[in-house]
Design an enzyme around this catalytic site. Structure first.
Site, short mmCIF file in Angstrom:
data_model
loop_
_atom_site.label_atom_id
_atom_site.label_comp_id
_atom_site.label_asym_id
_atom_site.label_seq_id
_atom_site.Cartn_x
_atom_site.Cartn_y
_atom_site.Cartn_z
CG HIS A 99 -9.80 24.85 28.11
ND1 HIS A 99 -8.88 25.87 28.23
CD2 HIS A 99 -10.33 24.99 26.87
CE1 HIS A 99 -8.86 26.59 27.13
NE2 HIS A 99 -9.73 26.07 26.29
CG ASP A 129 -6.63 26.09 30.79
OD1 ASP A 129 -6.86 24.87 30.75
OD2 ASP A 129 -7.13 26.90 29.98
CB SER A 204 -8.08 26.90 23.50
OG SER A 204 -9.00 27.90 23.86
#
Length: 457
Positions: A99, A129, A204
């Protein structure tokens, strides 16, 4: 003697405390931080302009927007985003979250010493992911990080997150591993590490490391409304798919072509099972590997190649770790007997089929807690079946309703016996005593499942 005992206890307490709480995380940071990078992405985004401004400027300037929006009312602009990543080898491969780089037109990697490189996407896997990038180091000195073993990491272990939260590169936070195997509902392979390490937007894709400076997870998600709830993808999941990302740019996963359903106590009892360990096959897709191998709705899978599969998620994980065309031996229970079936796996589809709308329910026919009638040909074609009955009335005070049965559901099996029409249903139904368990197979526009409940009338 008493003073000596007290002194010994004080020394022991100090020693335990010293081992329990690190005096400093600096050695871990010095080892891992040089391998952590900041990731900046740019992509073009199109958005709709407020009709008021479009009409206002269009009227003033003869239909041409002064800021270049045109008559369409659409504006294109560059959007930037920040994330983190880490180097895994000297060839310039970098791991991050999918993402973080999804849809990116340009990806810039920035090291802690301010060096910058453009990166290309080598492979992505939206289901976990994870993404693999690569930079051309041009001989520059880079430091790869070591990948640890998330399976041996234990709840309560100290862990450290290094990343780029809110653009603040090189930020280090510490905490403990709070839990393992968390399911957030994001996908079929959810298996997150939970931590109370402070994680913020921009973290992230960065590493979650142990006290040896080894990666045990890839920081992925936070729950905005809570404190101390961060989640990371286990590094062993990354290690499993890394060769596939390098070779193919994506992950080709094994596929059986069945609809899985977890077992509860009533379902297990209705199938003559002594416990809920295993996965019930609610449906088998025609023409798919499971169908070709002879799997049937109502079979219960308990192992794959001798490895136990006690839940739907475990089974999905085992099958997903296999490759298309690979042969696996499924141990199933059918009619109370254990047997092995060999399946040659297909390739998992990239997207699941979306559910269609429910169909109209016809008027009631017969009185009772459950009232059914024959399904018509058009409804049957929509569901991909040839026969069955549709529930036209259901008493909401019954256990059947509480367990999830609803008006409009189509029943094709009752206690593992075929229900081709209304007569079939009531012939089987009327023989079941009040309070006895019964299990129905229900077909819906988005799949099928079994529902078990005690008869109430």
């Amino acid at each position: 003697m008493k003073k000596l005992f007290l002194a010994a206890m004080l020394i022991l307490a100090f020693t335990v405390n010293a081992f329990a709480i690190p005096s400093s995380f600096s050695p871990v940071v010095k080892k891992a931080a040089p391998s952590v990078v900041n990731i900046s992405t740019t992509k073009t985004v199109t958005r709709q302009i407020d009709p008021f401004f479009q009409d206002f400027f269009g009227g003033m300037f003869g239909g041409t927007h002064p800021f270049g929006f045109g008559n369409s009312g659409l504006q294109k602009y560059k959007s930037t985003a920040l994330g983190s990543g880490f180097i895994i080898d000297r060839d310039g491969y970098i791991v991050t979250n999918n993402h973080v780089i999804e849809g990116a037109e340009e990806i810039i990697i920035k090291f802690q010493d301010d060096r910058e490189f453009k990166a290309e996407i080598i492979g992505t896997d939206p289901l976990t992911d994870l993404a693999l990038l690569k930079i051309d180091t041009k001989g520059a000195n880079i430091t790869p990080i070591l990948l640890g073993n998330s399976d041996t990491a234990e709840i309560g272990d100290w862990v450290v997150a290094i990343g780029n939260p809110l653009g603040l590169g090189g930020t280090v936070t510490a905490g403990i591993l709070s839990a393992k195997g968390r399911v957030l509902g994001d996908g079929p392979y959810d298996n997150f590490i939970q931590t109370d390490v402070s994680i913020n937007p921009g973290n992230s894709g960065g590493p979650l490391v142990n006290m040896d400076g080894e990666v045990i997870g890839i920081n992925t998600a936070i729950i905005q409304s809570a404190q101390g709830l961060g989640f990371a993808v286990p590094v062993n999941m990354l290690k499993n798919i890394l060769p596939k990302l390098k070779k193919d740019g994506k992950v080709y996963r094994g596929w059986v072509g069945i609809v899985m359903q977890p077992l509860d106590e009533q379902l297990a009892a209705s199938f003559g099972l002594s416990d809920t360990k295993g996965v019930l096959i609610a449906d088998v897709t025609k023409g798919e590997p499971g169908d070709k191998a002879g799997l049937k709705a109502g079979d219960v899978i308990v192992a794959v190649d001798g490895r136990q599969a006690q839940t739907s998620r475990e089974l999905a994980g085992i099958i997903g770790s296999k490759s298309p065309n690979e042969r696996v031996v499924l141990t199933i229970i059918r009619d109370g007997k254990r047997q092995n079936i060999t399946v040659r796996l297909g390739e998992r589809p990239s997207n699941n089929q979306t559910a269609a709308n429910y169909y109209n329910v016809k008027p009631k026919q017969r009185a009772g807690d459950i009232v059914v009638k024959d399904i018509d040909a058009q409804q049957a074609r929509k569901l991909g079946i040839s026969n069955g009955v549709i529930i036209t009335s259901l008493n909401e005070d019954t256990q059947a309703y509480k367990k999830g049965l609803r008006e409009g559901h189509v029943i094709v099996l009752l206690n593992n016996k075929a229900v081709n029409n209304e007569n079939d249903f009531y012939r089987i139904y009327d023989k079941i005593k009040k309070g006895d368990l019964m299990a129905v197979k229900v077909v819906l526009p988005n799949g099928s499942n079994f529902i078990a409940f005690a008869k109430s009338e």
